[in-house]
Structure formats: structure tokens, C-alpha cells
Design a protein around this motif. Sequence first.
Motif, PDB file in Angstrom:
ATOM      1  N   CYS A 144      38.278   1.287  25.461  1.00  0.00           N
ATOM      2  CA  CYS A 144      36.887   1.334  25.894  1.00  0.00           C
ATOM      3  C   CYS A 144      36.050   0.696  24.789  1.00  0.00           C
ATOM      4  CB  CYS A 144      36.453   2.776  26.135  1.00  0.00           C
ATOM      5  SG  CYS A 144      34.729   2.948  26.625  1.00  0.00           S
ATOM      6  N   GLU A 145      35.562  -0.489  25.069  1.00  0.00           N
ATOM      7  CA  GLU A 145      34.721  -1.190  24.096  1.00  0.00           C
ATOM      8  C   GLU A 145      33.285  -0.705  24.279  1.00  0.00           C
ATOM      9  OE1 GLU A 145      33.358  -5.742  23.085  1.00  0.00           O
ATOM     10  OE2 GLU A 145      35.249  -5.429  24.150  1.00  0.00           O
ATOM     11  N   VAL A 146      32.654  -0.288  23.187  1.00  0.00           N
ATOM     12  CA  VAL A 146      31.279   0.215  23.209  1.00  0.00           C
ATOM     13  C   VAL A 146      30.377  -0.866  22.625  1.00  0.00           C
ATOM     14  CG1 VAL A 146      29.736   2.020  22.371  1.00  0.00           C
ATOM     15  CG2 VAL A 146      32.111   2.585  22.936  1.00  0.00           C
ATOM     16  N   ARG A 147      29.478  -1.403  23.460  1.00  0.00           N
ATOM     17  CA  ARG A 147      28.639  -2.524  23.013  1.00  0.00           C
ATOM     18  C   ARG A 147      27.166  -2.216  23.294  1.00  0.00           C
ATOM     19  NH1 ARG A 147      31.236  -7.691  24.008  1.00  0.00           N
ATOM     20  NH2 ARG A 147      29.274  -8.564  23.258  1.00  0.00           N
ATOM     21  N   PRO A 148      26.305  -2.316  22.266  1.00  0.00           N
ATOM     22  CA  PRO A 148      24.877  -2.138  22.508  1.00  0.00           C
ATOM     23  C   PRO A 148      24.278  -3.377  23.145  1.00  0.00           C
ATOM     24  CG  PRO A 148      25.260  -2.576  20.184  1.00  0.00           C
ATOM     25  CD  PRO A 148      26.614  -2.496  20.846  1.00  0.00           C
TER      26      PRO A 148
ATOM     27  N   PHE B 236      35.380  10.471  27.063  1.00  0.00           N
ATOM     28  CA  PHE B 236      35.856   9.809  28.273  1.00  0.00           C
ATOM     29  C   PHE B 236      37.325   9.394  28.126  1.00  0.00           C
ATOM     30  CE2 PHE B 236      36.433   5.759  30.605  1.00  0.00           C
ATOM     31  CZ  PHE B 236      36.277   6.239  31.895  1.00  0.00           C
ATOM     32  N   MET B 237      37.654   8.813  26.994  1.00  0.00           N
ATOM     33  CA  MET B 237      39.030   8.366  26.784  1.00  0.00           C
ATOM     34  C   MET B 237      39.987   9.550  26.649  1.00  0.00           C
ATOM     35  SD  MET B 237      38.964   5.151  27.147  1.00  0.00           S
ATOM     36  CE  MET B 237      40.449   4.473  26.401  1.00  0.00           C
TER      37      MET B 237
ATOM     38  N   ASP C 296      39.232  13.099  39.491  1.00  0.00           N
ATOM     39  CA  ASP C 296      38.328  14.246  39.625  1.00  0.00           C
ATOM     40  C   ASP C 296      37.640  14.559  38.296  1.00  0.00           C
ATOM     41  OD1 ASP C 296      37.215  16.441  41.189  1.00  0.00           O
ATOM     42  OD2 ASP C 296      38.453  17.738  39.928  1.00  0.00           O
ATOM     43  N   ALA C 297      38.382  14.491  37.201  1.00  0.00           N
ATOM     44  CA  ALA C 297      37.800  14.751  35.874  1.00  0.00           C
ATOM     45  C   ALA C 297      36.738  13.703  35.538  1.00  0.00           C
ATOM     46  CB  ALA C 297      38.895  14.775  34.807  1.00  0.00           C
ATOM     47  N   ILE C 298      37.004  12.437  35.865  1.00  0.00           N
ATOM     48  CA  ILE C 298      36.037  11.368  35.616  1.00  0.00           C
ATOM     49  C   ILE C 298      34.783  11.590  36.470  1.00  0.00           C
ATOM     50  CG2 ILE C 298      35.594   8.902  35.949  1.00  0.00           C
ATOM     51  CD1 ILE C 298      38.560   8.432  35.189  1.00  0.00           C
TER      52      ILE C 298
ATOM     53  N   VAL D   2      32.991  -1.098  28.237  1.00  0.00           N
ATOM     54  CA  VAL D   2      33.843  -2.034  28.954  1.00  0.00           C
ATOM     55  C   VAL D   2      35.277  -1.517  28.845  1.00  0.00           C
ATOM     56  CG1 VAL D   2      34.633  -4.415  29.118  1.00  0.00           C
ATOM     57  CG2 VAL D   2      32.287  -3.937  28.369  1.00  0.00           C
ATOM     58  N   LEU D   3      35.893  -1.224  29.977  1.00  0.00           N
ATOM     59  CA  LEU D   3      37.259  -0.701  29.995  1.00  0.00           C
ATOM     60  C   LEU D   3      38.236  -1.848  30.153  1.00  0.00           C
ATOM     61  CD1 LEU D   3      36.682   2.358  32.303  1.00  0.00           C
ATOM     62  CD2 LEU D   3      36.693   2.270  29.810  1.00  0.00           C
ATOM     63  N   VAL D   4      39.167  -1.928  29.225  1.00  0.00           N
ATOM     64  CA  VAL D   4      40.133  -3.020  29.193  1.00  0.00           C
ATOM     65  C   VAL D   4      41.542  -2.426  29.155  1.00  0.00           C
ATOM     66  CG1 VAL D   4      40.900  -5.057  27.921  1.00  0.00           C
ATOM     67  CG2 VAL D   4      38.470  -4.449  27.930  1.00  0.00           C
ATOM     68  N   ALA D   5      42.398  -2.956  30.018  1.00  0.00           N
ATOM     69  CA  ALA D   5      43.788  -2.490  30.063  1.00  0.00           C
ATOM     70  C   ALA D   5      44.725  -3.681  30.031  1.00  0.00           C
ATOM     71  CB  ALA D   5      44.031  -1.674  31.328  1.00  0.00           C
ATOM     72  N   GLU D   6      45.869  -3.495  29.396  1.00  0.00           N
ATOM     73  CA  GLU D   6      46.881  -4.550  29.412  1.00  0.00           C
ATOM     74  C   GLU D   6      47.573  -4.589  30.768  1.00  0.00           C
ATOM     75  OE1 GLU D   6      49.569  -4.878  26.145  1.00  0.00           O
ATOM     76  OE2 GLU D   6      48.012  -4.401  24.699  1.00  0.00           O
ATOM     77  N   LYS D   7      47.717  -3.426  31.389  1.00  0.00           N
ATOM     78  CA  LYS D   7      48.366  -3.332  32.692  1.00  0.00           C
ATOM     79  C   LYS D   7      47.430  -2.556  33.616  1.00  0.00           C
ATOM     80  CE  LYS D   7      52.123  -0.738  34.534  1.00  0.00           C
ATOM     81  NZ  LYS D   7      53.298   0.040  34.231  1.00  0.00           N
ATOM     82  N   PRO D   8      46.888  -3.198  34.638  1.00  0.00           N
ATOM     83  CA  PRO D   8      45.975  -2.490  35.544  1.00  0.00           C
ATOM     84  C   PRO D   8      46.662  -1.305  36.212  1.00  0.00           C
ATOM     85  CG  PRO D   8      45.938  -4.856  35.966  1.00  0.00           C
ATOM     86  CD  PRO D   8      47.070  -4.587  35.024  1.00  0.00           C
TER      87      PRO D   8
END
Length: 116
Positions: free
Chosen positions: A108-112, A93-94, A21-23, A6-12
Motif C-alpha cells: 500500500c503506497e501512501v502518497r500525499p 488496513f494492511m 467483510d473486515a475491509i 495505491v494498492l499494488v500486488a505482484e499477483k492479482p
Amino acid sequence: MRFMYVLVAEKPMLPNPVLRDAIRKMADREVKAGRMLDTGALMPRTAGAEVRIKDGKLSVIDGPFMEAKEVVGGYAIFELKDKEEAVTRAVEFMQLHLDHMPDWELSCEVRPFVQP
């Protein structure tokens, strides 16, 4: 094991062309290897709705919402062997973000997933 990032940002922000391109290259590799099952970016909160239960009542609220401190901007779902591999791939990724857009503050929150 299945994991959600889950990608979380304070400022979109949107990725610049080099980061995009790298992603894409990393995502193509992960899909071909059978590890990445799904991924996506989310539209701004103003485009959505919220279905809420509060004080025993159900309500639907259309965006825009009150200002949020953090906003979920995207997700990815992976099938990986364990948490260690999930974290290793999230770090990679980060690192792309740090290399190509170092001013973007993002987590990037990693959740099973719960296993049946």
C-alpha cells in the motif's frame, strides 16, 4: 492533508469473504468519520487501455498488455491530519490482509496530494 493509498500486488487476487467483510467494516467506519473520501478496486489490466507518448508520438493501446511485474489493484483517498496518521491507518488496513489472507503479497503506497 489529502492522501491516496495505491494498492499494488505482484499477483492479482480477490479478498476472501472474511477479509472483504473486515475491509467493508473499516471503510464504513472511515467514511462515517469523514476521513475516507473515495475508494475502489480496479478491473484487470486486460479490460483497460493505455494512452502513451513515446518518441514524440501519441498512441492508444488496448489491453491486454505485456505482463507486468506489479499491478495496481485499487485505491483509496483520505483526508487526514498528516503523514503519520496516513501511515498508521495504512498499517491498520494492511494488517487486515495479513490477518485474513497472509499468503497475499501486497503493498500500500501512501502518497500525499500536491497542495494548492
